[in-house]
Design a protein around this motif. Structure first.
Motif, PDB file in Angstrom:
ATOM      1  N   SER A  99       6.781   6.264  -3.480  1.00 15.80           N
ATOM      2  CA  SER A  99       7.752   5.195  -3.718  1.00 15.80           C
ATOM      3  C   SER A  99       7.798   4.220  -2.543  1.00 15.80           C
ATOM      4  N   ALA A 100       7.778   4.762  -1.332  1.00 20.28           N
ATOM      5  CA  ALA A 100       7.837   3.907  -0.150  1.00 20.28           C
ATOM      6  C   ALA A 100       6.613   3.007  -0.057  1.00 20.28           C
ATOM      7  N   ALA A 101       5.445   3.521  -0.406  1.00 20.93           N
ATOM      8  CA  ALA A 101       4.223   2.715  -0.350  1.00 20.93           C
ATOM      9  C   ALA A 101       4.337   1.505  -1.273  1.00 20.93           C
ATOM     10  N   TRP A 102       4.834   1.710  -2.490  1.00 14.97           N
ATOM     11  CA  TRP A 102       4.976   0.587  -3.423  1.00 14.97           C
ATOM     12  C   TRP A 102       6.007  -0.408  -2.923  1.00 14.97           C
ATOM     13  N   LYS A 103       7.108   0.083  -2.357  1.00 14.80           N
ATOM     14  CA  LYS A 103       8.138  -0.824  -1.852  1.00 14.80           C
ATOM     15  C   LYS A 103       7.612  -1.630  -0.669  1.00 14.80           C
ATOM     16  N   ILE A 104       6.889  -0.986   0.239  1.00 12.82           N
ATOM     17  CA  ILE A 104       6.327  -1.690   1.395  1.00 12.82           C
ATOM     18  C   ILE A 104       5.320  -2.739   0.933  1.00 12.82           C
ATOM     19  N   TYR A 105       4.527  -2.389  -0.063  1.00 10.99           N
ATOM     20  CA  TYR A 105       3.546  -3.325  -0.621  1.00 10.99           C
ATOM     21  C   TYR A 105       4.238  -4.600  -1.099  1.00 10.99           C
ATOM     22  N   GLY A 106       5.404  -4.449  -1.712  1.00  8.64           N
ATOM     23  CA  GLY A 106       6.130  -5.616  -2.208  1.00  8.64           C
ATOM     24  C   GLY A 106       6.896  -6.363  -1.135  1.00  8.64           C
ATOM     25  N   ILE A 107       7.323  -5.652  -0.091  1.00  4.69           N
ATOM     26  CA  ILE A 107       8.140  -6.265   0.959  1.00  4.69           C
ATOM     27  C   ILE A 107       7.305  -7.054   1.969  1.00  4.69           C
ATOM     28  N   LEU A 108       6.131  -6.567   2.261  1.00  2.00           N
ATOM     29  CA  LEU A 108       5.327  -7.141   3.347  1.00  2.00           C
ATOM     30  C   LEU A 108       5.128  -8.657   3.265  1.00  2.00           C
ATOM     31  N   PRO A 109       4.754  -9.231   2.112  1.00  2.00           N
ATOM     32  CA  PRO A 109       4.496 -10.676   2.091  1.00  2.00           C
ATOM     33  C   PRO A 109       5.670 -11.519   2.580  1.00  2.00           C
ATOM     34  N   GLY A 110       6.900 -11.078   2.321  1.00  2.00           N
ATOM     35  CA  GLY A 110       8.070 -11.835   2.745  1.00  2.00           C
ATOM     36  C   GLY A 110       8.389 -11.710   4.218  1.00  2.00           C
ATOM     37  N   LEU A 111       7.705 -10.816   4.925  1.00  2.00           N
ATOM     38  CA  LEU A 111       7.973 -10.601   6.347  1.00  2.00           C
ATOM     39  C   LEU A 111       6.848 -11.078   7.257  1.00  2.00           C
ATOM     40  N   LEU A 112       5.696 -11.363   6.692  1.00  2.00           N
ATOM     41  CA  LEU A 112       4.518 -11.632   7.511  1.00  2.00           C
ATOM     42  C   LEU A 112       4.620 -12.903   8.346  1.00  2.00           C
ATOM     43  N   GLN A 113       5.513 -13.819   7.988  1.00  2.00           N
ATOM     44  CA  GLN A 113       5.644 -15.053   8.756  1.00  2.00           C
ATOM     45  C   GLN A 113       6.533 -14.876   9.993  1.00  2.00           C
ATOM     46  N   ARG A 114       7.160 -13.718  10.128  1.00  2.00           N
ATOM     47  CA  ARG A 114       7.960 -13.457  11.326  1.00  2.00           C
ATOM     48  C   ARG A 114       7.040 -13.153  12.499  1.00  2.00           C
ATOM     49  N   SER A 115       7.461 -13.557  13.680  1.00  2.00           N
ATOM     50  CA  SER A 115       6.602 -13.417  14.860  1.00  2.00           C
ATOM     51  C   SER A 115       6.246 -11.964  15.148  1.00  2.00           C
ATOM     52  N   GLU A 116       7.146 -11.021  14.813  1.00  2.00           N
ATOM     53  CA  GLU A 116       6.877  -9.609  15.084  1.00  2.00           C
ATOM     54  C   GLU A 116       5.711  -9.073  14.249  1.00  2.00           C
ATOM     55  N   ALA A 137       0.044  -0.374   3.299  1.00  2.00           N
ATOM     56  CA  ALA A 137       1.344   0.120   2.829  1.00  2.00           C
ATOM     57  C   ALA A 137       1.349   1.640   2.751  1.00  2.00           C
ATOM     58  N   GLN A 138       0.249   2.223   2.294  1.00  2.00           N
ATOM     59  CA  GLN A 138       0.161   3.683   2.225  1.00  2.00           C
ATOM     60  C   GLN A 138       0.223   4.307   3.616  1.00  2.00           C
ATOM     61  N   ARG A 139      -0.487   3.713   4.564  1.00  2.00           N
ATOM     62  CA  ARG A 139      -0.483   4.256   5.924  1.00  2.00           C
ATOM     63  C   ARG A 139       0.903   4.142   6.562  1.00  2.00           C
ATOM     64  N   ILE A 140       1.559   3.015   6.369  1.00  2.00           N
ATOM     65  CA  ILE A 140       2.903   2.833   6.932  1.00  2.00           C
ATOM     66  C   ILE A 140       3.885   3.807   6.285  1.00  2.00           C
ATOM     67  N   ALA A 141       3.782   3.991   4.970  1.00  2.00           N
ATOM     68  CA  ALA A 141       4.668   4.936   4.279  1.00  2.00           C
ATOM     69  C   ALA A 141       4.501   6.339   4.836  1.00  2.00           C
ATOM     70  N   ASP A 142       3.266   6.722   5.125  1.00  2.00           N
ATOM     71  CA  ASP A 142       3.012   8.042   5.700  1.00  2.00           C
ATOM     72  C   ASP A 142       3.632   8.154   7.090  1.00  2.00           C
ATOM     73  N   VAL A 143       3.511   7.092   7.897  1.00  2.00           N
ATOM     74  CA  VAL A 143       4.097   7.102   9.244  1.00  2.00           C
ATOM     75  C   VAL A 143       5.613   7.203   9.167  1.00  2.00           C
TER      76      VAL A 143
END
Length: 226
Positions: A99-116, A137-143
């Motif tokens: 579930s986390a992998a799918w959520k991260i996959y969807g969230i990432l595009p909206g955050l990529l323009q932030r400097s971090e 997203a899968q790797r981040i979900a595992d972490v």
């Protein structure tokens, strides 16, 4: 419930001891299930086959993973609900790896323009098909899943209403707390660390221990390697 600890440098010896325990000290209720916590489903399959070899059959034995068993225990103590408002427990972990992998996959595009997130933006360049984003997203979900087990203090700090500093090492990049907060936006009280904290608080309240005793199985076995 008394605690009995068995140790050996051979897993076969531990399995034989568990099988012997089941046969020599059966549960009082013949219809009750034996509950054996196992670290992996591979261990569950191996253990069940070995017990079947010893007894001729292996039936009415439940082999939950520890996280799933604790989640079910919290649900029984805190109450179950479908959408997990404050005070309830969702039927399933909303931040399981899948579930986390799918959520991260969807969230990432909206955050990529932030400097971090500049390092992730650079990594995901020319990823028109989204394959690299899904793998990331899968790797981040595992972490994040491992953080909930082994670094709950970081998770508590990142999840606070007013995020506070915590002693995270330099290897933890600045985008991780930001992404975590975005990930739990709709389940602030229902991720694993928050749930365990709520469970412990419930046990410390009046009658908490007696409620726990009424829920626990007659015997709980844990079978693992270290």
């Amino acid at each position: 419930m008394p605690l009995h600890l068995s140790s050996s440098n051979r897993i076969e010896t531990l399995q034989q001891q568990l099988a012997e325990l089941f046969s020599t000290q059966p549960l009082a209720d013949v219809f009750a299930r034996e509950v054996v916590l196992v670290p992996t489903m591979a261990m569950q399959r191996w253990l069940n086959l070995r017990i079947a070899n010893c007894h001729g059959v292996a039936a009415n034995i439940e082999y939950p993973l520890p996280a799933a068993w604790i989640w079910n225990l919290a649900a029984q103590l805190l109450g179950v609900c479908d959408d997990a408002p404050t005070g309830g427990v969702p039927l399933q972990d909303p931040l399981s790896r899948e579930s986390a992998a799918w959520k991260i996959y969807g969230i990432l595009p909206g955050l990529l323009q932030r400097s971090e997130f500049v390092s992730l933006l650079h990594y995901l360049q020319d990823d028109d098909a989204g394959v690299k984003r899904w793998q990331l997203a899968q790797r981040i979900a595992d972490v994040f899943d491992r953080y909930q087990y082994y670094r709950p203090d970081w998770i508590r700090a990142w999840s606070a209403v007013e995020p506070r500093r915590c002693p995270t090492p330099d290897m933890v990049q600045s985008w991780q707390p930001i992404l975590w907060r975005a990930l739990i936006a709709d389940c602030t009280d229902a991720h694993r660390v928050a749930l365990i904290d709520r469970l412990l608080q419930a046990l410390l309240r009046e009658h908490g221990a007696s409620r726990l005793s009424s829920i626990l199985p007659e015997r709980l076995s844990c079978f693992a390697l270290s």
